[in-house]
Write a protein that holds these residues in place. Structure first.
Motif, PDB file in Angstrom:
ATOM      1  N   LEU A 156     -17.020  28.030 -43.300  1.00  0.00           N
ATOM      2  CA  LEU A 156     -18.136  28.284 -42.384  1.00  0.00           C
ATOM      3  C   LEU A 156     -18.829  29.613 -42.669  1.00  0.00           C
ATOM      4  O   LEU A 156     -18.221  30.565 -43.152  1.00  0.00           O
ATOM      5  CB  LEU A 156     -17.641  28.280 -40.942  1.00  0.00           C
ATOM      6  CG  LEU A 156     -17.189  26.949 -40.354  1.00  0.00           C
ATOM      7  CD1 LEU A 156     -16.873  27.106 -38.882  1.00  0.00           C
ATOM      8  CD2 LEU A 156     -18.238  25.874 -40.558  1.00  0.00           C
ATOM      9  N   THR A 205     -22.223  25.397 -43.912  1.00  0.00           N
ATOM     10  CA  THR A 205     -20.824  24.985 -44.085  1.00  0.00           C
ATOM     11  C   THR A 205     -20.432  24.756 -45.531  1.00  0.00           C
ATOM     12  O   THR A 205     -19.260  24.507 -45.807  1.00  0.00           O
ATOM     13  CB  THR A 205     -20.563  23.678 -43.320  1.00  0.00           C
ATOM     14  OG1 THR A 205     -21.350  22.625 -43.898  1.00  0.00           O
ATOM     15  CG2 THR A 205     -20.925  23.819 -41.846  1.00  0.00           C
ATOM     16  N   PHE A 247     -18.381  24.347 -35.587  1.00  0.00           N
ATOM     17  CA  PHE A 247     -19.821  24.421 -35.822  1.00  0.00           C
ATOM     18  C   PHE A 247     -20.458  23.075 -35.547  1.00  0.00           C
ATOM     19  O   PHE A 247     -20.025  22.042 -36.072  1.00  0.00           O
ATOM     20  CB  PHE A 247     -20.107  24.836 -37.270  1.00  0.00           C
ATOM     21  CG  PHE A 247     -21.567  24.755 -37.648  1.00  0.00           C
ATOM     22  CD1 PHE A 247     -22.488  25.640 -37.116  1.00  0.00           C
ATOM     23  CD2 PHE A 247     -22.013  23.787 -38.538  1.00  0.00           C
ATOM     24  CE1 PHE A 247     -23.833  25.557 -37.453  1.00  0.00           C
ATOM     25  CE2 PHE A 247     -23.343  23.705 -38.891  1.00  0.00           C
ATOM     26  CZ  PHE A 247     -24.262  24.590 -38.344  1.00  0.00           C
ATOM     27  N   ARG A 277     -14.890  22.767 -38.823  1.00  0.00           N
ATOM     28  CA  ARG A 277     -14.154  24.022 -38.697  1.00  0.00           C
ATOM     29  C   ARG A 277     -13.381  24.279 -39.985  1.00  0.00           C
ATOM     30  O   ARG A 277     -12.855  23.350 -40.593  1.00  0.00           O
ATOM     31  CB  ARG A 277     -13.188  23.956 -37.506  1.00  0.00           C
ATOM     32  CG  ARG A 277     -12.404  25.237 -37.272  1.00  0.00           C
ATOM     33  CD  ARG A 277     -11.616  25.183 -35.979  1.00  0.00           C
ATOM     34  NE  ARG A 277     -10.534  24.198 -36.028  1.00  0.00           N
ATOM     35  CZ  ARG A 277      -9.688  23.966 -35.026  1.00  0.00           C
ATOM     36  NH1 ARG A 277      -9.830  24.626 -33.883  1.00  0.00           N
ATOM     37  NH2 ARG A 277      -8.733  23.066 -35.148  1.00  0.00           N
TER      38      ARG A 277
END
Length: 450
Positions: free
Chosen positions: A313, A259, A333, A309
């Motif tokens: 990502l 991330t 995620f 999110r």
């Protein structure tokens, strides 16, 4: 020079060559370096350029050279070009027409358990994730081209590579790598050109001890505009020690390989020990319970798993579609990190679901909270807390302690935690060790604890 100019027509043994670029039989462009008056190919470690010659190159600098591929033709990066993913968006030379979703870097997740039989997970990062995330960090930290970053982080990890190297390049600034970390080297950089320093808790632990013993070093560190810590939770005791010695309050941020950076304390915000601040721009963060329901309360007590999110990502785990499907749902995620949220939105990381959440006696207990409590004892230098199976409690809390000098009494430490927290959070056993197992970034590898 253009592809049709005499500079590009010089024939070498391996193909066409020019001032700065070389095209060989293996159909690969690669940057060249000046050496003894001749242009020679760059070393193999920097040859990360495309195999295809069917592309044109552009530069973001008005004064930079704009070499074109051979044969001379103008075309954008086709969808079938699999190697355009290797270019750096911060480099002056990038393929035109490359889609932002194209792969930029593949990194190994540091959260991946290294012990067999688990395979390491390769994380495929798109260019748009890196670009958008670095822009969000620049807003959070008021990061400009005037800033000079110094760090000693490994550049095979997103902290050192993306934030520590590509970040200054995207801002138009510079980065000074110290090589091996030392408090003296950090002080010299911050007393000179550097304005920001990136580090991990292990580095700040050494720094705290040195600035307490050397007022001159403390004065050098105090000149930093920003000290940033990440990759692992920074104990509250280190916050206070460095603050008292230098007047600097450390900024914590939270991120992952998948991330990049999710949350950060703002440069102008409250630098509250034990918290990682608010989500950065364009990144959505939420907490969910074990059933997957969204936790709406913000009481700094209810623990939930962090889900993320946003454009930051990753695309997928390399050649692991089943792992990708397991980690993603409805665009969110699952990080595997557990946290609480305060009334003002500040996120406090409790630990990893797999190793740092201990279910003991019907309670869900974060190992990080107990570790911070133990670190407040003067006889504790380092500590790790984990759960071990127990027939009565389900899991019992066990602490591994590196003593500061002579080892304190184990019962004294148990009572210390019960007094600061609650009795059900006290360790049931304390093991004294000479050192804790750590990975390359200084994170404690709890799976390796005896």
């Amino acid at each position: 020079p253009t592809a049709s100019s005499p500079a590009w027509r010089r024939r070498s043994r391996n193909g066409w060559s020019g001032p700065g670029w070389r095209y060989g039989r293996r159909r690969r462009w690669r940057p060249a370096r000046r050496w003894s008056g001749r242009w020679r190919p760059a070393p193999r470690w920097c040859r990360s350029t495309p195999r295809s010659a069917n592309a044109s190159l552009s530069t973001s600098s008005a004064t930079a050279r704009r070499p074109r591929c051979w044969p001379p033709r103008a075309s954008s990066c086709p969808a079938a070009w699999p190697r355009c993913r290797g270019w750096m968006s911060t480099s002056p030379y990038v393929p035109t027409g490359c889609r932002p979703s194209r792969t930029r870097r593949r990194r190994r997740s540091s959260s991946t358990p290294p012990a067999p039989p688990v395979r390491p997970r390769g994380v495929v990062l798109p260019r748009r994730a890196i670009a958008s995330n670095l822009d969000s960090l620049s807003a959070a930290w008021e990061w400009t081209a005037a800033d000079v970053v110094t760090h000693a982080l490994p550049i095979f990890h997103v902290h050192g590579l993306v934030v520590g190297v590509l970040g200054p390049l995207r801002r138009g600034g510079s980065s000074h790598h110290m090589g091996k970390f030392s408090a003296a080297a950090a002080g010299a950089k911050l007393a000179g050109p550097a304005t920001m320093m990136f580090g991990v808790p292990t580095m700040y632990s050494r720094l705290a001890a040195d600035v307490e013993a050397d007022p001159g070093l403390a004065k050098q560190i105090s000149q930093a505009r920003l000290l940033v810590s990440g990759s692992a939770p920074l104990p509250a005791s280190l916050h206070e020690r460095i603050s008292q010695a230098t007047g600097q309050r450390i900024v914590e941020r939270y991120g992952m390989t998948e991330t990049l950076m999710n949350c950060s304390v703002r440069a102008w915000g409250e630098r509250r020990p034990g918290t990682v601040g608010l989500p950065v721009d364009r990144v959505e963060v939420r907490l969910v319970d074990d059933a997957g329901s969204v936790i709406e309360v913000s009481d700094d007590a209810t623990i939930g798993e962090i889900e993320v999110r946003g454009p930051n990502l990753f695309l997928e785990y390399l050649n692991r579609p089943e792992a990708t499907a397991e980690a993603m749902h409805d665009g969110w995620f699952r990080t595997g990190d557990m946290a609480t949220r305060a009334a003002d939105g500040y996120i406090r990381i409790v630990g990893r679901r797999a190793t740092d959440i201990i279910k003991s006696g019907g309670f869900k207990i974060g190992a990080g909270e107990i570790e911070n409590a133990l670190l407040e004892h003067p006889g504790v230098a380092e500590v790790a807390v984990a759960g071990r199976p127990d027939d009565d409690l389900g899991e019992r809390i066990v602490a591994w302690v590196v003593p500061a000098a002579s080892a304190p009494d184990a019962q004294e430490l148990i009572d210390h935690v019960a007094r600061l927290l609650t009795p059900h959070k006290r360790p049931r056993a304390v093991n004294f060790v000479d050192s804790l197992p750590r990975n390359e970034l200084g994170k404690v590898t709890k799976r390796a604890l005896p």
